[in-house]
Structures are given as C-alpha cells and as structure tokens.
Design a protein around this motif. Structure first.
Motif, PDB file in Angstrom:
ATOM      1  N   ARG A  60       0.849  -1.200   0.000  1.00  0.00           N
ATOM      2  CA  ARG A  60       0.000   0.000   0.000  1.00  0.00           C
ATOM      3  C   ARG A  60       0.882   1.246   0.000  1.00  0.00           C
ATOM      4  O   ARG A  60       0.600   2.231  -0.707  1.00  0.00           O
ATOM      5  N   ALA A  61       1.946   1.220   0.802  1.00  0.00           N
ATOM      6  CA  ALA A  61       2.877   2.358   0.830  1.00  0.00           C
ATOM      7  C   ALA A  61       3.508   2.558  -0.544  1.00  0.00           C
ATOM      8  O   ALA A  61       3.685   3.692  -1.001  1.00  0.00           O
ATOM      9  N   ALA A  62       3.837   1.457  -1.214  1.00  0.00           N
ATOM     10  CA  ALA A  62       4.416   1.551  -2.551  1.00  0.00           C
ATOM     11  C   ALA A  62       3.403   2.120  -3.537  1.00  0.00           C
ATOM     12  O   ALA A  62       3.732   2.964  -4.381  1.00  0.00           O
ATOM     13  N   GLN A  63       2.172   1.668  -3.419  1.00  0.00           N
ATOM     14  CA  GLN A  63       1.120   2.134  -4.323  1.00  0.00           C
ATOM     15  C   GLN A  63       0.859   3.628  -4.145  1.00  0.00           C
ATOM     16  O   GLN A  63       0.577   4.335  -5.101  1.00  0.00           O
ATOM     17  N   ARG A  64       0.984   4.098  -2.912  1.00  0.00           N
ATOM     18  CA  ARG A  64       0.728   5.513  -2.607  1.00  0.00           C
ATOM     19  C   ARG A  64       1.950   6.401  -2.857  1.00  0.00           C
ATOM     20  O   ARG A  64       1.897   7.603  -2.659  1.00  0.00           O
ATOM     21  N   GLY A  65       3.076   5.777  -3.232  1.00  0.00           N
ATOM     22  CA  GLY A  65       4.254   6.568  -3.566  1.00  0.00           C
ATOM     23  C   GLY A  65       5.150   6.898  -2.386  1.00  0.00           C
ATOM     24  O   GLY A  65       6.047   7.726  -2.510  1.00  0.00           O
ATOM     25  N   VAL A  66       4.922   6.268  -1.243  1.00  0.00           N
ATOM     26  CA  VAL A  66       5.772   6.525  -0.081  1.00  0.00           C
ATOM     27  C   VAL A  66       7.137   5.880  -0.290  1.00  0.00           C
ATOM     28  O   VAL A  66       8.175   6.459   0.016  1.00  0.00           O
ATOM     29  N   ILE A  67       7.138   4.661  -0.824  1.00  0.00           N
ATOM     30  CA  ILE A  67       8.373   3.985  -1.205  1.00  0.00           C
ATOM     31  C   ILE A  67       8.188   3.447  -2.625  1.00  0.00           C
ATOM     32  O   ILE A  67       7.059   3.371  -3.117  1.00  0.00           O
ATOM     33  N   HIS A  68       9.274   3.058  -3.253  1.00  0.00           N
ATOM     34  CA  HIS A  68       9.206   2.525  -4.605  1.00  0.00           C
ATOM     35  C   HIS A  68       8.667   1.091  -4.569  1.00  0.00           C
ATOM     36  O   HIS A  68       8.879   0.366  -3.593  1.00  0.00           O
ATOM     37  N   LYS A  69       7.985   0.706  -5.622  1.00  0.00           N
ATOM     38  CA  LYS A  69       7.375  -0.622  -5.712  1.00  0.00           C
ATOM     39  C   LYS A  69       8.418  -1.727  -5.564  1.00  0.00           C
ATOM     40  O   LYS A  69       8.200  -2.725  -4.870  1.00  0.00           O
ATOM     41  N   LYS A  70       9.552  -1.551  -6.206  1.00  0.00           N
ATOM     42  CA  LYS A  70      10.595  -2.575  -6.137  1.00  0.00           C
ATOM     43  C   LYS A  70      11.242  -2.631  -4.755  1.00  0.00           C
ATOM     44  O   LYS A  70      11.686  -3.687  -4.326  1.00  0.00           O
ATOM     45  N   THR A  71      11.282  -1.515  -4.064  1.00  0.00           N
ATOM     46  CA  THR A  71      11.802  -1.501  -2.694  1.00  0.00           C
ATOM     47  C   THR A  71      10.902  -2.335  -1.798  1.00  0.00           C
ATOM     48  O   THR A  71      11.382  -3.124  -0.967  1.00  0.00           O
ATOM     49  N   ALA A  72       9.603  -2.168  -1.956  1.00  0.00           N
ATOM     50  CA  ALA A  72       8.646  -2.938  -1.163  1.00  0.00           C
ATOM     51  C   ALA A  72       8.790  -4.428  -1.448  1.00  0.00           C
ATOM     52  O   ALA A  72       8.838  -5.245  -0.520  1.00  0.00           O
TER      53      ALA A  72
END
Length: 88
Positions: A60-72
C-alpha cells in the motif's frame, strides 16, 4: 519564501501531503518492526503472521508513492527469506 499565489498554495499542499506521507511511512515501519522483532526472537510462526500483516502495508505504501514498488518487493522477499531460515 514563495512569492506567487500558486507557489503559496503549492507550499500548503506539500505540507499537507508531507503529514500524510509521514503517517503512512510510520505505519509501514511499525509493521516491519514487528516482523523483525519476531525474527530476532526466533519465533517462526509469529514472524510469518507478522509478515502476512506487514506485506499489504508495504505494498500500500508503494502504491501511494511513499516507497518505490521494487523496494517494497525487495523488503518482502528478504523478510520471507529470513523467516525461511528460522525453520532450519
């Protein structure tokens, strides 16, 4: 300091988004901490259940732009690997 009306509005918007993102980042980190504590304690069952709760928060954090998708994805992968090593 912002001079134009639009720049002042942008500053207000950024301040609001920063608060929201801080909250989301903090929530994500809390879930990660639960998983890491369970791994450190050596409890595989507790770590698995904590990861099941943490993974949606990370994505969810990745989807919202808090962290990068690949980082998640990388975090989930590494935690899963660590939990797998507990069983051996």
């Amino acid at each position: 300091m912002a001079n134009t009306k639009s720049a002042k509005k942008a500053t207000r918007k950024i301040a609001r988004r920063t608060e929201v993102n801080k909250s989301r980042r903090s929530r994500m980190r809390n879930y990660l901490r639960l998983v890491e504590d369970a791994i450190a304690g050596g409890d595989q069952a507790k770590a698995k259940s904590a990861l099941l709760a943490a993974e949606p928060e990370l994505m969810r954090a990745a989807q919202r732009g808090v962290i990068h998708k690949k980082t998640a994805s990388r975090k989930v992968s590494r935690l899963t690997h660590q939990i797998g090593k507990l069983g051996k």
